[in-house]
Motif scaffolding. Structure first.
Motif, PDB file in Angstrom:
ATOM      1  N   ALA A   1       0.484   3.998  -2.666  1.00 25.01           N
ATOM      2  CA  ALA A   1      -0.098   5.404  -2.175  1.00 25.01           C
ATOM      3  C   ALA A   1       0.898   6.391  -3.025  1.00 25.01           C
ATOM      4  O   ALA A   1       0.425   6.937  -3.058  1.00 25.01           O
ATOM      5  CB  ALA A   1      -0.734   5.185  -1.019  1.00 25.01           C
TER       6      ALA A   1
ATOM      7  N   THR B   1       1.165   7.109  -6.291  1.00 22.22           N
ATOM      8  CA  THR B   1      -0.519   7.592  -7.761  1.00 22.22           C
ATOM      9  C   THR B   1      -0.759   8.995  -6.627  1.00 22.22           C
ATOM     10  O   THR B   1      -1.487  10.219  -7.830  1.00 22.22           O
ATOM     11  CB  THR B   1      -1.337   7.033  -6.471  1.00 22.22           C
ATOM     12  N   SER B   2       0.117   9.083  -5.098  1.00 19.55           N
ATOM     13  CA  SER B   2      -0.213  10.930  -5.171  1.00 19.55           C
ATOM     14  C   SER B   2       0.721  11.615  -5.957  1.00 19.55           C
ATOM     15  O   SER B   2       0.505  12.661  -6.355  1.00 19.55           O
ATOM     16  CB  SER B   2       0.509  10.804  -3.191  1.00 19.55           C
TER      17      SER B   2
ATOM     18  N   VAL C   1       0.695  -0.502   0.304  1.00 18.32           N
ATOM     19  CA  VAL C   1      -0.277  -0.069  -0.024  1.00 18.32           C
ATOM     20  C   VAL C   1       0.676   0.862   0.221  1.00 18.32           C
ATOM     21  O   VAL C   1       0.939   2.077  -0.579  1.00 18.32           O
ATOM     22  CB  VAL C   1      -0.849   0.008   1.773  1.00 18.32           C
ATOM     23  N   ARG C   2       2.020   1.011   0.678  1.00 15.59           N
ATOM     24  CA  ARG C   2       2.615   2.999   0.811  1.00 15.59           C
ATOM     25  C   ARG C   2       3.407   3.202  -0.778  1.00 15.59           C
ATOM     26  O   ARG C   2       3.404   4.554  -1.051  1.00 15.59           O
ATOM     27  CB  ARG C   2       3.971   1.958   2.380  1.00 15.59           C
TER      28      ARG C   2
ATOM     29  N   LEU D   1       2.945   9.720   4.359  1.00 12.87           N
ATOM     30  CA  LEU D   1       3.476  10.169   3.135  1.00 12.87           C
ATOM     31  C   LEU D   1       3.177  11.478   3.181  1.00 12.87           C
ATOM     32  O   LEU D   1       4.409  12.171   2.164  1.00 12.87           O
ATOM     33  CB  LEU D   1       1.637   9.956   2.334  1.00 12.87           C
TER      34      LEU D   1
ATOM     35  N   THR E   1      -7.580   3.060   3.387  1.00 12.36           N
ATOM     36  CA  THR E   1      -7.092   2.510   4.283  1.00 12.36           C
ATOM     37  C   THR E   1      -7.982   2.101   5.578  1.00 12.36           C
ATOM     38  O   THR E   1      -7.994  -0.019   5.774  1.00 12.36           O
ATOM     39  CB  THR E   1      -5.451   2.763   4.391  1.00 12.36           C
TER      40      THR E   1
ATOM     41  N   LEU F   1      -0.100   6.133   8.478  1.00  9.71           N
ATOM     42  CA  LEU F   1       0.076   6.211   6.464  1.00  9.71           C
ATOM     43  C   LEU F   1       0.158   7.388   5.870  1.00  9.71           C
ATOM     44  O   LEU F   1       0.644   8.125   5.060  1.00  9.71           O
ATOM     45  CB  LEU F   1      -1.287   5.331   5.279  1.00  9.71           C
TER      46      LEU F   1
ATOM     47  N   CYS G   1      -4.417  14.497  -0.560  1.00 11.23           N
ATOM     48  CA  CYS G   1      -3.970  12.776  -1.193  1.00 11.23           C
ATOM     49  C   CYS G   1      -3.283  11.726   0.087  1.00 11.23           C
ATOM     50  O   CYS G   1      -4.309  10.540   0.146  1.00 11.23           O
ATOM     51  CB  CYS G   1      -2.702  12.712  -1.882  1.00 11.23           C
TER      52      CYS G   1
ATOM     53  N   PHE H   1      -6.166   8.293   0.589  1.00  4.57           N
ATOM     54  CA  PHE H   1      -5.225   7.092   1.488  1.00  4.57           C
ATOM     55  C   PHE H   1      -5.187   7.074   2.887  1.00  4.57           C
ATOM     56  O   PHE H   1      -5.443   5.371   2.449  1.00  4.57           O
ATOM     57  CB  PHE H   1      -4.275   6.956   0.380  1.00  4.57           C
TER      58      PHE H   1
END
Length: 397
Positions: A120, A123-124, A116-117, A304, A344, A300, A336, A340
């Protein structure tokens, strides 16, 4: 008095951690300037399409560059022809994840965050980069002509292209190309203008004897020190001091008391702006937060926002693109991260994902024998009278 001492100690420790990576970033920026043609960078990362923005995120994601070292690299890419969207995408994806942080994520946070990290983060980066097209062009953004003709650049950068290289009737400086003018004049049977030809010969004399590897690298290092470091160095100092104050007043261990939910995510986002952490360094902190009961979504958000929205990065963005774009960058990146984070928590609750981790807050840091000399060297090249002999050696008059 103890708070003041804590601030000084924490700021110095952060500087020790950042110094080797910052020097690495300056060397990479110098190497890009020395060995990668501007036209090639503009071809890779220029333009308004989605692909250059995605490409910048994919290139930056595996690089082991921290929040500070990515700044000179990103600035160097932008001034070499990368678009604002691609530069923004690179600036976000690179510090948020990396080959080293993926391994640390798997060891400390488990397979869920390992997937996921980085997903994300990339994508961000792409979303923020693409959304930057909605912002008007900044007057601070250097055009190709301005970047080519800076007085600090070597003469070779301002050379008029040969007829085989381009069909543009103007050279990179926005002046009539002597080569093109001469060719056109010959075609019409007219003698070429001697003034243009002589100007071209003077500008392009270095084409006949291209500088060697050492000379190109020396010029790149001179540029990285005098143009890149000088422009964001003050913001870096401010960012480290504010981070030291934040660590002294709000230690990371106390963040877990904020629990979960959207409020906790907002608090994590607010804390991340002044707090300097790189992707790998933030992993053991996130592990401790998760083990103490903070929700995965809030963790998360910290993973991020911490590396990508610290004050040093925001200051560099403001310096390069202007205040309005810096505000846009912070708002879009924060949105973002929150999105996310909420997704999550929803996924973990819906699918009953097990996030059991082995808490190990010990994380290998740079050895003192490397970080201390790096810090001393960085201080030296930041002080103009001290660095003068080095600059004369890198680029003699």
């Amino acid at each position: 008095m103890s708070i003041a001492v804590d601030i000084v100690v924490n700021t110095w420790l952060l500087f020790l951690k950042a110094a080797p990576w910052l020097l690495l970033g300056l060397v990479i920026a110098a190497s890009i300037r020395a060995f990668v043609p501007q036209a090639r960078i503009a071809g890779w990362l220029g333009g308004r399409g989605a692909w250059p923005t995605v490409k910048a995120a994919l290139i930056g994601a595996p690089l082991p560059l921290c929040s500070c070292s990515v700044i000179p690299v990103a600035v160097g890419l932008h001034r070499s022809g990368a678009s604002r969207a691609s530069t923004t995408s690179f600036l976000i994806a690179t510090p948020e994840t990396g080959a080293d942080s993926v391994g640390a994520s798997y060891a400390l946070l488990g397979p869920f965050f390992t997937v996921v990290r980085p997903a994300a983060a990339i994508t961000s980066a792409v979303i923020t980069g693409l959304a930057s097209h909605l912002m008007p062009a900044s007057r601070r953004s250097p055009t190709h002509s301005a970047g080519c003709c800076e007085k600090s650049r070597v003469k070779d950068d301002c050379c008029a292209p040969s007829p085989a290289q381009t069909t543009d009737p103007t050279d990179c400086c926005g002046e009539p190309s002597a080569h093109r003018s001469a060719g056109a004049a010959a075609t019409r049977g007219v003698a070429p203008a001697t003034a243009d030809t002589s100007a071209s010969a003077g500008c392009c004399a270095s084409r006949d004897t291209p500088p060697g590897v050492g000379a190109r690298l020396a010029d790149g290092l001179h540029y990285a020190i005098t143009r890149i470091l000088d422009e964001f160095g003050l913001w870096l100092l401010v960012g480290l001091v504010v981070a030291g104050v934040t660590l002294s007043v709000v230690p990371p261990q106390t963040l877990a008391t904020y629990g979960s939910g959207f409020t906790a995510m907002l608090i994590m986002l607010a804390i991340s702006v002044p707090l300097y952490v790189c992707a790998t360094q933030s992993t053991p902190i996130a592990t401790a937060l998760l083990a103490a009961g903070m929700s995965p979504g809030a963790v998360l958000v910290f993973l991020l926002a911490g590396p990508a929205t610290n004050l040093a990065t925001i200051g560099a963005v403001r310096q390069e693109f202007g205040s309005a774009f810096a505000g846009f960058y912070l708002g879009c990146m924060g949105a973002c991260a929150l999105a996310f984070g909420l997704a999550t928590d929803a996924a973990v609750a819906a699918f009953g994902i097990d996030l059991a981790t082995g808490v190990d807050a010990d994380h290998a840091v740079m050895p003192l024998w490397l970080s201390l000399p790096s810090a001393v060297l960085l201080i030296a090249i930041s002080i103009r009278p001290v660095r003068a002999p080095l600059l004369r050696w890198l680029k003699p008059a």
